[in-house]
Design a protein around this motif. Structure first.
Motif, PDB file in Angstrom:
ATOM      1  N   LEU A 171      -0.386   9.131-102.869  1.00 33.46           N
ATOM      2  CA  LEU A 171      -1.495   8.623-102.066  1.00 33.46           C
ATOM      3  C   LEU A 171      -1.846   7.171-102.367  1.00 33.46           C
ATOM      4  CD1 LEU A 171      -3.904  11.709-102.300  1.00 33.46           C
ATOM      5  CD2 LEU A 171      -2.418  11.074-100.387  1.00 33.46           C
ATOM      6  N   SER A 172      -1.512   6.737-103.586  1.00 37.78           N
ATOM      7  CA  SER A 172      -1.955   5.407-104.012  1.00 37.78           C
ATOM      8  C   SER A 172      -0.823   4.618-104.659  1.00 37.78           C
ATOM      9  CB  SER A 172      -3.112   5.558-105.013  1.00 37.78           C
ATOM     10  OG  SER A 172      -3.461   4.309-105.547  1.00 37.78           O
ATOM     11  N   HIS A 173      -0.965   3.309-104.635  1.00 38.28           N
ATOM     12  CA  HIS A 173       0.023   2.414-105.270  1.00 38.28           C
ATOM     13  C   HIS A 173      -0.377   2.085-106.708  1.00 38.28           C
ATOM     14  CE1 HIS A 173      -2.965  -0.782-104.662  1.00 38.28           C
ATOM     15  NE2 HIS A 173      -3.176  -0.217-103.501  1.00 38.28           N
ATOM     16  N   VAL A 182       1.760 -12.727 -87.357  1.00 40.83           N
ATOM     17  CA  VAL A 182       1.415 -11.307 -87.469  1.00 40.83           C
ATOM     18  C   VAL A 182       2.547 -10.459 -86.888  1.00 40.83           C
ATOM     19  CG1 VAL A 182      -0.164  -9.486 -86.678  1.00 40.83           C
ATOM     20  CG2 VAL A 182      -1.069 -11.709 -87.431  1.00 40.83           C
ATOM     21  N   ASP A 183       2.973  -9.461 -87.659  1.00 42.75           N
ATOM     22  CA  ASP A 183       4.021  -8.560 -87.178  1.00 42.75           C
ATOM     23  C   ASP A 183       3.390  -7.366 -86.459  1.00 42.75           C
ATOM     24  OD1 ASP A 183       6.301  -7.183 -86.723  1.00 42.75           O
ATOM     25  OD2 ASP A 183       6.831  -6.842 -88.821  1.00 42.75           O
ATOM     26  N   LYS A 184       2.530  -6.624 -87.205  1.00 43.34           N
ATOM     27  CA  LYS A 184       1.852  -5.506 -86.538  1.00 43.34           C
ATOM     28  C   LYS A 184       0.495  -5.209 -87.163  1.00 43.34           C
ATOM     29  CE  LYS A 184       4.811  -2.379 -89.013  1.00 43.34           C
ATOM     30  NZ  LYS A 184       6.141  -2.099 -89.158  1.00 43.34           N
ATOM     31  N   VAL A 185      -0.308  -4.518 -86.393  1.00 40.88           N
ATOM     32  CA  VAL A 185      -1.657  -4.142 -86.843  1.00 40.88           C
ATOM     33  C   VAL A 185      -1.728  -2.621 -86.822  1.00 40.88           C
ATOM     34  CG1 VAL A 185      -4.114  -4.326 -86.311  1.00 40.88           C
ATOM     35  CG2 VAL A 185      -2.599  -6.263 -85.835  1.00 40.88           C
ATOM     36  N   MET A 186      -2.127  -2.051 -87.956  1.00 41.23           N
ATOM     37  CA  MET A 186      -2.125  -0.583 -88.025  1.00 41.23           C
ATOM     38  C   MET A 186      -3.458  -0.074 -88.571  1.00 41.23           C
ATOM     39  SD  MET A 186       1.643   0.062 -89.642  1.00 41.23           S
ATOM     40  CE  MET A 186       1.066  -0.273 -91.251  1.00 41.23           C
ATOM     41  N   PRO A 187      -3.895   1.077 -88.092  1.00 42.49           N
ATOM     42  CA  PRO A 187      -5.122   1.644 -88.676  1.00 42.49           C
ATOM     43  C   PRO A 187      -4.796   2.282 -90.030  1.00 42.49           C
ATOM     44  CG  PRO A 187      -4.219   3.122 -87.016  1.00 42.49           C
ATOM     45  CD  PRO A 187      -3.329   1.902 -87.032  1.00 42.49           C
ATOM     46  N   ILE A 188      -5.753   2.327 -90.938  1.00 41.38           N
ATOM     47  CA  ILE A 188      -5.564   3.093 -92.188  1.00 41.38           C
ATOM     48  C   ILE A 188      -6.283   4.411 -91.963  1.00 41.38           C
ATOM     49  CG2 ILE A 188      -5.908   3.192 -94.686  1.00 41.38           C
ATOM     50  CD1 ILE A 188      -6.119   0.206 -94.775  1.00 41.38           C
ATOM     51  N   LEU A 189      -5.540   5.492 -92.084  1.00 43.53           N
ATOM     52  CA  LEU A 189      -6.126   6.780 -91.734  1.00 43.53           C
ATOM     53  C   LEU A 189      -6.875   7.423 -92.896  1.00 43.53           C
ATOM     54  CD1 LEU A 189      -3.118   8.036 -89.587  1.00 43.53           C
ATOM     55  CD2 LEU A 189      -5.252   7.000 -88.796  1.00 43.53           C
ATOM     56  N   SER A 190      -6.497   7.096 -94.147  1.00 49.65           N
ATOM     57  CA  SER A 190      -7.162   7.737 -95.280  1.00 49.65           C
ATOM     58  C   SER A 190      -8.567   7.153 -95.474  1.00 49.65           C
ATOM     59  CB  SER A 190      -6.332   7.546 -96.550  1.00 49.65           C
ATOM     60  OG  SER A 190      -6.134   6.179 -96.781  1.00 49.65           O
ATOM     61  N   PRO A 191      -9.466   7.923 -96.110  1.00 49.89           N
ATOM     62  CA  PRO A 191     -10.836   7.425 -96.315  1.00 49.89           C
ATOM     63  C   PRO A 191     -10.887   6.248 -97.287  1.00 49.89           C
ATOM     64  CG  PRO A 191     -10.524   9.559 -97.381  1.00 49.89           C
ATOM     65  CD  PRO A 191      -9.294   9.298 -96.573  1.00 49.89           C
ATOM     66  N   TYR A 192      -9.909   6.210 -98.217  1.00 47.21           N
ATOM     67  CA  TYR A 192      -9.826   5.053 -99.105  1.00 47.21           C
ATOM     68  C   TYR A 192      -8.803   4.118 -98.484  1.00 47.21           C
ATOM     69  CZ  TYR A 192      -6.932   8.936-100.384  1.00 47.21           C
ATOM     70  OH  TYR A 192      -6.129  10.043-100.305  1.00 47.21           O
ATOM     71  N   LYS A 193      -9.037   2.851 -98.605  1.00 48.67           N
ATOM     72  CA  LYS A 193      -8.187   1.894 -97.896  1.00 48.67           C
ATOM     73  C   LYS A 193      -7.338   1.091 -98.891  1.00 48.67           C
ATOM     74  CE  LYS A 193     -10.759   2.924 -94.260  1.00 48.67           C
ATOM     75  NZ  LYS A 193     -10.274   3.980 -93.407  1.00 48.67           N
ATOM     76  N   LEU A 194      -8.033   0.269 -99.696  1.00 47.79           N
ATOM     77  CA  LEU A 194      -7.329  -0.681-100.570  1.00 47.79           C
ATOM     78  C   LEU A 194      -6.454   0.011-101.602  1.00 47.79           C
ATOM     79  CD1 LEU A 194     -10.409  -2.999-101.118  1.00 47.79           C
ATOM     80  CD2 LEU A 194      -8.446  -3.450 -99.635  1.00 47.79           C
ATOM     81  N   VAL A 195      -6.846   1.201-102.031  1.00 43.49           N
ATOM     82  CA  VAL A 195      -6.063   1.888-103.062  1.00 43.49           C
ATOM     83  C   VAL A 195      -4.910   2.687-102.458  1.00 43.49           C
ATOM     84  CG1 VAL A 195      -8.118   2.129-104.512  1.00 43.49           C
ATOM     85  CG2 VAL A 195      -7.382   4.071-103.159  1.00 43.49           C
ATOM     86  N   SER A 196      -4.865   2.785-101.130  1.00 45.76           N
ATOM     87  CA  SER A 196      -3.896   3.702-100.527  1.00 45.76           C
ATOM     88  C   SER A 196      -2.485   3.120-100.429  1.00 45.76           C
ATOM     89  CB  SER A 196      -4.374   4.122 -99.137  1.00 45.76           C
ATOM     90  OG  SER A 196      -4.178   3.059 -98.237  1.00 45.76           O
TER      91      SER A 196
END
Ligand code: PEP
Ligand code: MN
Length: 340
Positions: free
Chosen positions: A264-266, A59-73
């Motif tokens: 916002l999305s990939h 594991v390199d780093k752990v980060m929070p996802i701030l947007s309400p959508y996660k997987l699409v962000s």
């Protein structure tokens, strides 16, 4: 939460992290990019509050996802997603090459469909569209040929080699449509039909999700999130116009949505200027604008004889007009570093 793994992480280390997350009742989504593999964690993160994931091997780093959508962000996945389409997955939506999905609004008969399919293929379309189950505003309007329409699409695919995109309206039809179509289309009126989104999220077919006619971009992305959460990562977003106070056009094409969604999305973004404008004369100008704005493709309605169309004749291009538009679009594509 996003767990970014080290570039040299081993499969055993990935499996270990995945297992520990599952042990805590959360769902890990592994996404292997060109440079990095990342794991998105979905669920109530309080369950892993005390799990020191940052010191796990690999594991390199752990980060929070701030947007309400996660997987699409974009936060979850930095690189653009390519959605592979068709039996041999040779068409990739979201890359340098643009893809045009074209065909009639509704499948009306095999003969009419074949005429249009041949002509759009010759003009450079790579995917055939056609509605078999039609979501009509009036219950008295033509509702589509249903399963028979799907079989006509398969016949047209056999003859032209074009993969097919068609709408699925109801959870009860998902299995049937998924067994016959290459891309499942979720129409604007169903963007927030959450049971339907869950159902298509459980298939292995790409899903083209059209923006709801009064949906915000946030709501649109949350609907895409429903599909991805079920384990189906092959989602294509489609801007098709939204309802505003303007009455001169059928809908208002929100072109800014294209770069906003890309930021916002990939996920790949395509534009449907036919339903967005409702007028065939406006289709080519807005198709050009969509490509200039960064769209990955287009959905266009084409009919050999719009006067006789059972649905949306006013916005359908005749094959020669479609052909001419495709020639123009090639120039716009080249100007913005894309191919068509
Ligand atoms: C369609 O593409 O066939 C259609 C019905 O479009 P929308 O859902 O965007 O109205
Ligand atoms: Mn239509």
């Amino acid at each position: 939460m996003i767990i970014v793994l080290k570039p040299d992480v081993s499969q055993a280390d990935i499996d270990h992290v995945v297992q520990r997350i599952k042990d805590h009742g959360l769902t890990p989504h592994v996404s292997a990019g060109k440079e990095r593999t990342i794991i998105g964690v979905i669920g109530d993160e309080r369950a892993i509050e005390n799990l020191p994931l940052s010191i796990f091997p690999g594991v390199d780093k752990v980060m929070p996802i701030l947007s309400p959508y996660k997987l699409v962000s974009r936060e979850f996945k930095h690189e653009d997603t390519l959605v592979a389409v068709g039996p041999d997955r040779t068409i990739q939506i979201g890359g340098t090459r643009l893809h045009v999905m074209a065909g009639p609004c509704a499948v009306e008969s095999l003969e009419r469909l074949m005429t249009v399919a041949e002509s759009v293929r010759a003009a450079g379309a790579t995917i055939l569209r056609g509605g078999a189950f039609k979501p009509r505003t009036s219950p008295h309007s033509f509702q589509g040929l249903g399963d028979e329409g799907l079989d006509h699409l398969i016949e047209a695919k056999k003859k032209t080699g074009l993969p097919i995109v068609t709408e699925v309206l109801d959870t009860r039809d998902v299995e049937l449509v998924a067994s016959k179509a290459d891309i499942l289309q979720i129409g604007t009126r169903n963007m927030q039909n959450f049971r339907l989104l869950i159902e298509v999220g459980q298939t292995d077919k790409p899903v083209m999700l059209k923006r709801g006619l009064s949906a915000t971009i946030k709501e649109f992305l949350l609907s895409a999130e429903y599909i991805m959460k079920q384990g189906n990562p092959r989602v294509i977003l489609c801007e098709r116009g939204i309802r505003t106070f303007e009455t001169q056009v059928r809908n208002t094409l929100d072109l800014a949505a294209v770069p906003v969604l890309k930021q916002l999305s990939h996920l790949p973004v395509i534009v449907d200027p036919s339903h967005a404008t409702g007028k065939w004369e406006l289709v080519a100008p807005m198709a050009k604008a969509a490509i200039a704005a960064g769209a990955d493709g287009l959905m266009i309605e084409v009919h050999a004889n719009p006067e006789e169309a059972l649905c949306d004749g006013e916005e359908s291009l005749k094959p020669p007009k479609f052909h001419a538009m495709m020639q123009e679009l090639k120039k716009v594509a080249a100007a913005v570093g894309r191919e068509l």
